[in-house]
Design a protein around this motif. Sequence first.
Motif, PDB file in Angstrom:
ATOM      1  N   ARG A  81       0.840  -1.198   0.000  1.00  0.00           N
ATOM      2  CA  ARG A  81       0.000   0.000   0.000  1.00  0.00           C
ATOM      3  C   ARG A  81       0.876   1.250   0.000  1.00  0.00           C
ATOM      4  O   ARG A  81       0.560   2.245  -0.657  1.00  0.00           O
ATOM      5  CB  ARG A  81      -0.900  -0.003   1.231  1.00  0.00           C
ATOM      6  N   GLU A  82       1.970   1.197   0.756  1.00  0.00           N
ATOM      7  CA  GLU A  82       2.887   2.338   0.838  1.00  0.00           C
ATOM      8  C   GLU A  82       3.483   2.651  -0.528  1.00  0.00           C
ATOM      9  O   GLU A  82       3.670   3.822  -0.874  1.00  0.00           O
ATOM     10  CB  GLU A  82       3.986   2.062   1.863  1.00  0.00           C
ATOM     11  N   ALA A  83       3.785   1.621  -1.311  1.00  0.00           N
ATOM     12  CA  ALA A  83       4.333   1.834  -2.656  1.00  0.00           C
ATOM     13  C   ALA A  83       3.295   2.493  -3.569  1.00  0.00           C
ATOM     14  O   ALA A  83       3.651   3.316  -4.416  1.00  0.00           O
ATOM     15  CB  ALA A  83       4.820   0.514  -3.248  1.00  0.00           C
ATOM     16  N   VAL A  84       2.017   2.142  -3.401  1.00  0.00           N
ATOM     17  CA  VAL A  84       0.942   2.802  -4.151  1.00  0.00           C
ATOM     18  C   VAL A  84       0.952   4.299  -3.833  1.00  0.00           C
ATOM     19  O   VAL A  84       0.953   5.141  -4.734  1.00  0.00           O
ATOM     20  CB  VAL A  84      -0.437   2.184  -3.812  1.00  0.00           C
ATOM     21  N   ASP A  85       0.968   4.624  -2.538  1.00  0.00           N
ATOM     22  CA  ASP A  85       0.974   6.031  -2.121  1.00  0.00           C
ATOM     23  C   ASP A  85       2.220   6.757  -2.624  1.00  0.00           C
ATOM     24  O   ASP A  85       2.139   7.895  -3.108  1.00  0.00           O
ATOM     25  CB  ASP A  85       0.889   6.133  -0.597  1.00  0.00           C
ATOM     26  N   GLN A  86       3.358   6.095  -2.536  1.00  0.00           N
ATOM     27  CA  GLN A  86       4.613   6.715  -2.954  1.00  0.00           C
ATOM     28  C   GLN A  86       4.590   7.046  -4.445  1.00  0.00           C
ATOM     29  O   GLN A  86       5.009   8.142  -4.840  1.00  0.00           O
ATOM     30  CB  GLN A  86       5.793   5.792  -2.636  1.00  0.00           C
ATOM     31  N   MET A  87       4.095   6.145  -5.277  1.00  0.00           N
ATOM     32  CA  MET A  87       4.055   6.437  -6.714  1.00  0.00           C
ATOM     33  C   MET A  87       3.152   7.621  -7.011  1.00  0.00           C
ATOM     34  O   MET A  87       3.489   8.462  -7.846  1.00  0.00           O
ATOM     35  CB  MET A  87       3.642   5.200  -7.508  1.00  0.00           C
ATOM     36  N   SER A  88       2.022   7.724  -6.328  1.00  0.00           N
ATOM     37  CA  SER A  88       1.130   8.870  -6.544  1.00  0.00           C
ATOM     38  C   SER A  88       1.798  10.170  -6.114  1.00  0.00           C
ATOM     39  O   SER A  88       1.682  11.189  -6.799  1.00  0.00           O
ATOM     40  CB  SER A  88      -0.184   8.676  -5.787  1.00  0.00           C
ATOM     41  N   GLU A  89       2.491  10.137  -4.986  1.00  0.00           N
ATOM     42  CA  GLU A  89       3.192  11.333  -4.507  1.00  0.00           C
ATOM     43  C   GLU A  89       4.297  11.743  -5.471  1.00  0.00           C
ATOM     44  O   GLU A  89       4.452  12.933  -5.785  1.00  0.00           O
ATOM     45  CB  GLU A  89       3.749  11.073  -3.109  1.00  0.00           C
ATOM     46  N   ILE A  90       5.056  10.778  -5.961  1.00  0.00           N
ATOM     47  CA  ILE A  90       6.130  11.079  -6.925  1.00  0.00           C
ATOM     48  C   ILE A  90       5.529  11.648  -8.203  1.00  0.00           C
ATOM     49  O   ILE A  90       6.048  12.623  -8.762  1.00  0.00           O
ATOM     50  CB  ILE A  90       6.980   9.833  -7.202  1.00  0.00           C
ATOM     51  N   ALA A  91       4.445  11.044  -8.672  1.00  0.00           N
ATOM     52  CA  ALA A  91       3.802  11.534  -9.900  1.00  0.00           C
ATOM     53  C   ALA A  91       3.430  13.011  -9.757  1.00  0.00           C
ATOM     54  O   ALA A  91       3.693  13.810 -10.655  1.00  0.00           O
ATOM     55  CB  ALA A  91       2.570  10.696 -10.219  1.00  0.00           C
ATOM     56  N   ALA A  92       2.845  13.374  -8.623  1.00  0.00           N
ATOM     57  CA  ALA A  92       2.440  14.763  -8.406  1.00  0.00           C
ATOM     58  C   ALA A  92       3.659  15.692  -8.312  1.00  0.00           C
ATOM     59  O   ALA A  92       3.623  16.813  -8.828  1.00  0.00           O
ATOM     60  CB  ALA A  92       1.594  14.867  -7.142  1.00  0.00           C
ATOM     61  N   GLN A  93       4.734  15.221  -7.694  1.00  0.00           N
ATOM     62  CA  GLN A  93       5.941  16.044  -7.545  1.00  0.00           C
ATOM     63  C   GLN A  93       6.676  16.239  -8.870  1.00  0.00           C
ATOM     64  O   GLN A  93       7.398  17.215  -9.033  1.00  0.00           O
ATOM     65  CB  GLN A  93       6.905  15.389  -6.543  1.00  0.00           C
ATOM     66  N   ARG A  94       6.508  15.312  -9.818  1.00  0.00           N
ATOM     67  CA  ARG A  94       7.264  15.347 -11.066  1.00  0.00           C
ATOM     68  C   ARG A  94       6.458  15.859 -12.258  1.00  0.00           C
ATOM     69  O   ARG A  94       6.822  15.618 -13.400  1.00  0.00           O
ATOM     70  CB  ARG A  94       7.808  13.950 -11.376  1.00  0.00           C
ATOM     71  N   GLY A  95       5.359  16.549 -12.010  1.00  0.00           N
ATOM     72  CA  GLY A  95       4.616  17.167 -13.102  1.00  0.00           C
ATOM     73  C   GLY A  95       3.360  16.439 -13.517  1.00  0.00           C
ATOM     74  O   GLY A  95       2.649  16.897 -14.412  1.00  0.00           O
ATOM     75  N   GLY A  96       3.071  15.320 -12.884  1.00  0.00           N
ATOM     76  CA  GLY A  96       1.824  14.612 -13.147  1.00  0.00           C
ATOM     77  C   GLY A  96       0.748  15.087 -12.196  1.00  0.00           C
ATOM     78  O   GLY A  96       0.897  16.098 -11.525  1.00  0.00           O
ATOM     79  N   ARG A  97      -0.343  14.337 -12.125  1.00  0.00           N
ATOM     80  CA  ARG A  97      -1.443  14.689 -11.233  1.00  0.00           C
ATOM     81  C   ARG A  97      -1.877  13.443 -10.471  1.00  0.00           C
ATOM     82  O   ARG A  97      -2.192  12.421 -11.081  1.00  0.00           O
ATOM     83  CB  ARG A  97      -2.599  15.243 -12.043  1.00  0.00           C
ATOM     84  N   ALA A  98      -1.873  13.518  -9.155  1.00  0.00           N
ATOM     85  CA  ALA A  98      -2.281  12.390  -8.310  1.00  0.00           C
ATOM     86  C   ALA A  98      -3.795  12.360  -8.177  1.00  0.00           C
ATOM     87  O   ALA A  98      -4.466  13.391  -8.277  1.00  0.00           O
ATOM     88  CB  ALA A  98      -1.633  12.501  -6.933  1.00  0.00           C
ATOM     89  N   ASP A  99      -4.311  11.168  -7.932  1.00  0.00           N
ATOM     90  CA  ASP A  99      -5.720  10.946  -7.612  1.00  0.00           C
ATOM     91  C   ASP A  99      -6.668  11.558  -8.631  1.00  0.00           C
ATOM     92  O   ASP A  99      -7.593  12.303  -8.301  1.00  0.00           O
ATOM     93  CB  ASP A  99      -6.028  11.424  -6.191  1.00  0.00           C
ATOM     94  N   VAL A 100      -6.453  11.212  -9.895  1.00  0.00           N
ATOM     95  CA  VAL A 100      -7.349  11.673 -10.957  1.00  0.00           C
ATOM     96  C   VAL A 100      -8.703  10.975 -10.862  1.00  0.00           C
ATOM     97  O   VAL A 100      -9.669  11.414 -11.483  1.00  0.00           O
ATOM     98  CB  VAL A 100      -6.732  11.480 -12.354  1.00  0.00           C
ATOM     99  N   ASN A 101      -8.772   9.898 -10.117  1.00  0.00           N
ATOM    100  CA  ASN A 101     -10.004   9.183  -9.777  1.00  0.00           C
ATOM    101  C   ASN A 101      -9.981   8.980  -8.267  1.00  0.00           C
ATOM    102  O   ASN A 101      -8.917   9.071  -7.646  1.00  0.00           O
ATOM    103  CB  ASN A 101     -10.076   7.831 -10.491  1.00  0.00           C
ATOM    104  N   PRO A 102     -11.116   8.668  -7.646  1.00  0.00           N
ATOM    105  CA  PRO A 102     -11.104   8.432  -6.197  1.00  0.00           C
ATOM    106  C   PRO A 102     -10.198   7.260  -5.804  1.00  0.00           C
ATOM    107  O   PRO A 102     -10.076   6.278  -6.542  1.00  0.00           O
ATOM    108  CB  PRO A 102     -12.567   8.095  -5.886  1.00  0.00           C
ATOM    109  N   VAL A 103      -9.559   7.395  -4.643  1.00  0.00           N
ATOM    110  CA  VAL A 103      -8.757   6.304  -4.083  1.00  0.00           C
ATOM    111  C   VAL A 103      -9.699   5.141  -3.796  1.00  0.00           C
ATOM    112  O   VAL A 103     -10.818   5.351  -3.323  1.00  0.00           O
ATOM    113  CB  VAL A 103      -8.046   6.764  -2.785  1.00  0.00           C
ATOM    114  N   ARG A 104      -9.254   3.928  -4.107  1.00  0.00           N
ATOM    115  CA  ARG A 104     -10.076   2.744  -3.842  1.00  0.00           C
ATOM    116  C   ARG A 104      -9.383   1.873  -2.802  1.00  0.00           C
ATOM    117  O   ARG A 104      -8.263   1.432  -3.009  1.00  0.00           O
ATOM    118  CB  ARG A 104     -10.325   1.969  -5.137  1.00  0.00           C
TER     119      ARG A 104
END
Length: 139
Positions: A81-104
Amino acid sequence: MTKMIIVSLPVADLGASTGFYKALGFEMNMQFSDTATMCMVWSNTIQVMLLTRTKWQSITDRPLAPSGSAKLMLSLSVDSREAVDQMSEIAAQRGGRADVNPVRDHGTMYSRDFSDPDGHLWSTFWMDATAAPAGSQEA
């Protein structure tokens, strides 16, 4: 030959996109890269080919999807689960957008979705396979 999936994605900025995917844990494969293409490796059987838009348009006559549209989402499994959160955080920090859909969060399965800088959709998920009900085994 081992069966593989290679996903080709058009990108606006090859250098920025390469940095984005490296930050997520992909590795560069320079053997299949050049000034218009970067091969990013997730695993032995999954690779992403980042293509400049000019290169993309040289391999297909199909138009690029309008900004904000989606035709598919790619999903990657991770170890926790932590790796899921980490990838979303990295995506947001690197120019992407986190949580484009609700967290499941289904207890035994947890996922979050993000987009890369070009709007390509990704889902990362963790699943506790030991808690999944056994499927039927038909001969």
